[in-house]
Motif scaffolding. Structure first.
Motif, PDB file in Angstrom:
ATOM      1  N   LEU A  10       0.821  -1.200   0.000  1.00  0.00           N
ATOM      2  CA  LEU A  10       0.000   0.000   0.000  1.00  0.00           C
ATOM      3  C   LEU A  10       0.863   1.262   0.000  1.00  0.00           C
ATOM      4  N   SER A  11       1.943   1.263   0.754  1.00  0.00           N
ATOM      5  CA  SER A  11       2.792   2.456   0.825  1.00  0.00           C
ATOM      6  C   SER A  11       3.480   2.722  -0.509  1.00  0.00           C
ATOM      7  N   VAL A  12       3.704   1.660  -1.297  1.00  0.00           N
ATOM      8  CA  VAL A  12       4.296   1.821  -2.625  1.00  0.00           C
ATOM      9  C   VAL A  12       3.221   2.214  -3.634  1.00  0.00           C
ATOM     10  N   HIS A  13       2.073   1.549  -3.567  1.00  0.00           N
ATOM     11  CA  HIS A  13       0.980   1.829  -4.500  1.00  0.00           C
ATOM     12  C   HIS A  13       0.466   3.262  -4.381  1.00  0.00           C
ATOM     13  N   LEU A  14       0.630   3.861  -3.206  1.00  0.00           N
ATOM     14  CA  LEU A  14       0.126   5.215  -2.980  1.00  0.00           C
ATOM     15  C   LEU A  14       1.262   6.234  -2.872  1.00  0.00           C
ATOM     16  N   SER A  15       2.422   5.859  -3.379  1.00  0.00           N
ATOM     17  CA  SER A  15       3.595   6.732  -3.300  1.00  0.00           C
ATOM     18  C   SER A  15       3.601   7.754  -4.436  1.00  0.00           C
ATOM     19  N   ALA A  16       3.778   9.021  -4.083  1.00  0.00           N
ATOM     20  CA  ALA A  16       3.849  10.075  -5.095  1.00  0.00           C
ATOM     21  C   ALA A  16       5.119   9.956  -5.928  1.00  0.00           C
ATOM     22  N   GLU A  17       6.110   9.221  -5.427  1.00  0.00           N
ATOM     23  CA  GLU A  17       7.345   9.007  -6.189  1.00  0.00           C
ATOM     24  C   GLU A  17       7.145   7.966  -7.285  1.00  0.00           C
ATOM     25  N   LYS A  18       6.164   7.091  -7.099  1.00  0.00           N
ATOM     26  CA  LYS A  18       5.937   6.022  -8.072  1.00  0.00           C
ATOM     27  C   LYS A  18       4.755   6.318  -8.993  1.00  0.00           C
ATOM     28  N   TYR A  19       3.776   7.096  -8.505  1.00  0.00           N
ATOM     29  CA  TYR A  19       2.576   7.373  -9.291  1.00  0.00           C
ATOM     30  C   TYR A  19       2.226   8.855  -9.212  1.00  0.00           C
ATOM     31  N   ASP A  20       1.882   9.424 -10.356  1.00  0.00           N
ATOM     32  CA  ASP A  20       1.378  10.792 -10.364  1.00  0.00           C
ATOM     33  C   ASP A  20      -0.004  10.816  -9.726  1.00  0.00           C
ATOM     34  N   ASP A  21      -0.206  11.771  -8.826  1.00  0.00           N
ATOM     35  CA  ASP A  21      -1.490  11.902  -8.142  1.00  0.00           C
ATOM     36  C   ASP A  21      -1.976  10.520  -7.684  1.00  0.00           C
ATOM     37  N   PRO A  22      -1.243   9.875  -6.789  1.00  0.00           N
ATOM     38  CA  PRO A  22      -1.467   8.457  -6.464  1.00  0.00           C
ATOM     39  C   PRO A  22      -2.826   8.118  -5.859  1.00  0.00           C
ATOM     40  N   LEU A  23      -3.503   9.096  -5.235  1.00  0.00           N
ATOM     41  CA  LEU A  23      -4.786   8.801  -4.608  1.00  0.00           C
ATOM     42  C   LEU A  23      -5.955   8.879  -5.583  1.00  0.00           C
ATOM     43  N   SER A  24      -5.700   9.321  -6.805  1.00  0.00           N
ATOM     44  CA  SER A  24      -6.778   9.449  -7.783  1.00  0.00           C
ATOM     45  C   SER A  24      -6.986   8.138  -8.535  1.00  0.00           C
ATOM     46  N   PHE A  25      -8.232   7.891  -8.938  1.00  0.00           N
ATOM     47  CA  PHE A  25      -8.582   6.711  -9.732  1.00  0.00           C
ATOM     48  C   PHE A  25      -8.405   7.072 -11.207  1.00  0.00           C
ATOM     49  N   ASN A  26      -7.328   6.585 -11.789  1.00  0.00           N
ATOM     50  CA  ASN A  26      -6.982   6.953 -13.156  1.00  0.00           C
ATOM     51  C   ASN A  26      -6.461   5.732 -13.918  1.00  0.00           C
ATOM     52  N   PRO A  27      -7.361   4.909 -14.455  1.00  0.00           N
ATOM     53  CA  PRO A  27      -6.942   3.701 -15.170  1.00  0.00           C
ATOM     54  C   PRO A  27      -6.000   3.973 -16.340  1.00  0.00           C
ATOM     55  N   SER A  28      -6.107   5.155 -16.947  1.00  0.00           N
ATOM     56  CA  SER A  28      -5.277   5.458 -18.118  1.00  0.00           C
ATOM     57  C   SER A  28      -3.797   5.535 -17.776  1.00  0.00           C
ATOM     58  N   ARG A  29      -3.469   5.615 -16.485  1.00  0.00           N
ATOM     59  CA  ARG A  29      -2.058   5.631 -16.116  1.00  0.00           C
ATOM     60  C   ARG A  29      -1.367   4.319 -16.508  1.00  0.00           C
ATOM     61  N   TRP A  30      -2.172   3.271 -16.761  1.00  0.00           N
ATOM     62  CA  TRP A  30      -1.612   1.973 -17.122  1.00  0.00           C
ATOM     63  C   TRP A  30      -1.436   1.813 -18.636  1.00  0.00           C
ATOM     64  N   ASN A  31      -1.808   2.814 -19.379  1.00  0.00           N
ATOM     65  CA  ASN A  31      -1.693   2.737 -20.829  1.00  0.00           C
ATOM     66  C   ASN A  31      -0.236   2.527 -21.251  1.00  0.00           C
ATOM     67  N   GLY A  32      -0.012   1.482 -22.052  1.00  0.00           N
ATOM     68  CA  GLY A  32       1.341   1.180 -22.528  1.00  0.00           C
ATOM     69  C   GLY A  32       2.188   0.396 -21.562  1.00  0.00           C
ATOM     70  N   GLN A  33       1.650   0.063 -20.372  1.00  0.00           N
ATOM     71  CA  GLN A  33       2.404  -0.706 -19.382  1.00  0.00           C
ATOM     72  C   GLN A  33       1.961  -2.163 -19.371  1.00  0.00           C
ATOM     73  N   GLU A  34       2.798  -3.015 -18.823  1.00  0.00           N
ATOM     74  CA  GLU A  34       2.466  -4.429 -18.681  1.00  0.00           C
ATOM     75  C   GLU A  34       1.319  -4.561 -17.688  1.00  0.00           C
ATOM     76  N   LEU A  35       0.239  -5.229 -18.120  1.00  0.00           N
ATOM     77  CA  LEU A  35      -0.971  -5.290 -17.306  1.00  0.00           C
ATOM     78  C   LEU A  35      -1.113  -6.591 -16.521  1.00  0.00           C
ATOM     79  N   HIS A  36      -0.248  -7.559 -16.773  1.00  0.00           N
ATOM     80  CA  HIS A  36      -0.455  -8.884 -16.172  1.00  0.00           C
ATOM     81  C   HIS A  36       0.778  -9.383 -15.408  1.00  0.00           C
ATOM     82  N   ALA A  37       1.583  -8.456 -14.903  1.00  0.00           N
ATOM     83  CA  ALA A  37       2.784  -8.880 -14.184  1.00  0.00           C
ATOM     84  C   ALA A  37       3.008  -8.005 -12.962  1.00  0.00           C
ATOM     85  N   ALA A  38       3.728  -8.556 -11.999  1.00  0.00           N
ATOM     86  CA  ALA A  38       4.106  -7.786 -10.819  1.00  0.00           C
ATOM     87  C   ALA A  38       5.365  -6.981 -11.133  1.00  0.00           C
TER      88      ALA A  38
END
Length: 471
Positions: free
Chosen positions: A380-408
């Motif tokens: 959770l601390s990584v998933h909500l990190s501002a260093e890893k995600y822009d505006d981490p608390l917002s629900f923005n599925p498009s942030r995954w565009n162009g990224q691997e969707l089925h891997a850790a």
């Protein structure tokens, strides 16, 4: 006489003070990460279990990051724990499976899942049992068998739900998935499936708790639930054994029994029973939560819902038969849907942590991690990190565009990572995709009452999540 009493009291005070000191300052062949061990036995469990808002990093974690940094020590439910919120350290730990650490959870979880469950198996035995589970929930069986059955199950239940003006979607999807799992694993009809579910409702309460087997505690209730669930599963296994010549069910239980009967196998009936017990639990609990939160987020973001509808309407437009079931190729083509799923589970952070048991002392970033301690990775601390995600608390599925969707990855561990990637991840994603497909095409829905969703520390729907589904 009075001096003897005073001497005894002084002795007790000194002994207690020494005990407290040793608890707060554990022995270590080096330098422990900073932190507090709290009060003896109870540690910082009260703070850890204090309920808090769905959004944001839990106060328990955030306060300690601020005070001690990204790596700190604590004590939870009687266990000494090192907590990491550092993506690099987390990735390193997950790579050390079977070397410096081994898969583990809390002592209560280990007892609830059973002496022969997934948690106690490591190395080759873990790989073997994982492959058994994948025979049911892996991509190949999903494609060949479960996709069609899950599709039919979803449509059947959605039709039934339209008759209700106030539906708790969390509870409803939980029951739907539980009945499907009980059917595929044990060939249970609805009556027996619901009997088993009643036992599981008690089982989950004390998953992370003090392992005090005393009436009135959550752990005691969980163990009673486990006892009754195991009894019913064993009765089913014994009935299957006695009627094997006339059996034509061919479910997952049959598959496990065929493995038990092989000459060169370590699989026993006891292991099979514990595997079944945990597999059914994994099939419904977290997936129903993820589906519910997906509806919550989509309700709050109409533009995302519209984009999701467009994707699924295009799928229907290309079909010859508009009423046909979802195909595997259609499922794999749902790119935006998988972005929605990833974004939902990123924000959901349903599991409070990924746990490992330290099997030998090792050094990391100048600190010693002692053998016997538990290591807790905090996704959770990584998933909500501002260093890893822009505006981490917002629900923005498009942030995954162009990224691997089925891997850790180092920054996405919603389904675990490396060797212990959740065996049921594909099952959960498929169930979510099917439900979303019909909810944005054949049906409509609106939120009646969101009620109260908190973490304590796992995701908890205090009063459910009420919706109305209609055509």
């Amino acid at each position: 006489m009075a001096w003897l009493v005073m001497y005894f009291i002084s002795f007790l005070v000194i002994a207690f003070a020494h005990w407290v000191y040793r608890w707060r300052n554990p022995k270590c062949k080096g330098l422990l990460p900073p932190g507090s061990m709290g009060f003896p036995i109870f540690g910082e469990s009260i703070q850890f279990f204090t309920s808090h808002s769905l959004q944001g990093i839990p106060p328990f974690i955030q306060h300690r990051i601020t005070r001690y940094g990204s790596l700190f020590r604590t004590s939870i439910v009687g266990q000494k724990v090192i907590v990491s919120t550092d993506p690099e350290i987390n990735h390193f730990i997950l790579q050390q499976e079977g070397k410096l650490v081994q898969f583990w959870y809390t002592e209560s979880a280990a007892q609830i899942t059973g002496p022969q469950g997934f948690m106690v198996h490591h190395g080759d035995s873990h790989k073997y049992i994982r492959n058994l589970a994948l025979n049911l929930v892996g991509p190949e069986n999903l494609k060949q068998t479960l996709l069609t059955e899950m599709d039919q199950t979803a449509r059947q239940h959605l039709d039934q739900w339209t008759a209700l003006s106030n539906l708790d979607i969390k509870k409803a999807t939980e029951i739907m998935l539980f009945k499907l799992a009980a059917s595929k694993v044990l060939s249970f009809d609805e009556r027996k499936a619901m009997e088993l579910r009643n036992y599981y409702k008690a089982l989950v309460e004390g998953f992370i708790s003090f392992p005090f087997y005393v009436p009135g505690t959550s752990f005691y209730a969980s163990m009673q639930g486990r006892k009754n669930a195991i009894k019913l599963i064993k009765e089913t296994l014994n009935e299957r054994r006695s009627s094997c010549k006339n059996n034509n069910k061919k479910d997952f239980l049959d598959y496990l029994l065929s493995e038990v009967d092989k000459e060169e196998t370590f699989l026993t009936e006891e292991i099979a029973v514990d595997v079944i017990c945990l597999l059914i639990f994994a099939a419904y609990e977290t997936t129903s939560s993820a589906i519910t939160l997906a509806l919550k987020f989509l309700n709050q973001h109409p533009h995302v819902l519209k984009q999701l509808q467009v994707e699924h309407e295009k799928i229907i437009e290309t079909r010859e038969d508009k009423e046909s079931s979802i195909t595997w190729n259609e499922y794999r083509s749902m790119k935006f849907t998988h972005m929605v799923i990833n974004e939902t589970v990123r924000l959901a952070n349903i599991a409070p942590g990924i746990f490992r048991k330290v099997v030998q002392d090792f050094q990391i970033k100048g600190y010693t991690i002692p053998k016997g301690w538990m290591f807790m990775i905090c996704p959770l601390s990584v998933h909500l990190s501002a260093e890893k995600y822009d505006d981490p608390l917002s629900f923005n599925p498009s942030r995954w565009n162009g990224q691997e969707l089925h891997a850790a990855s180092k920054k996405f561990m919603a389904f675990g990572g490396v060797q212990r990637l959740c065996a049921g991840a594909d099952f959960a994603k498929l169930a979510m995709a099917i439900m979303l497909h019909y909810l944005v095409t054949k049906y409509k829905w609106k939120v009646v009452d969101e009620e109260n969703i908190v973490r304590k520390p796992g995701l908890t729907f205090l009063d459910g999540f009420k919706v109305q589904i209609y055509t």
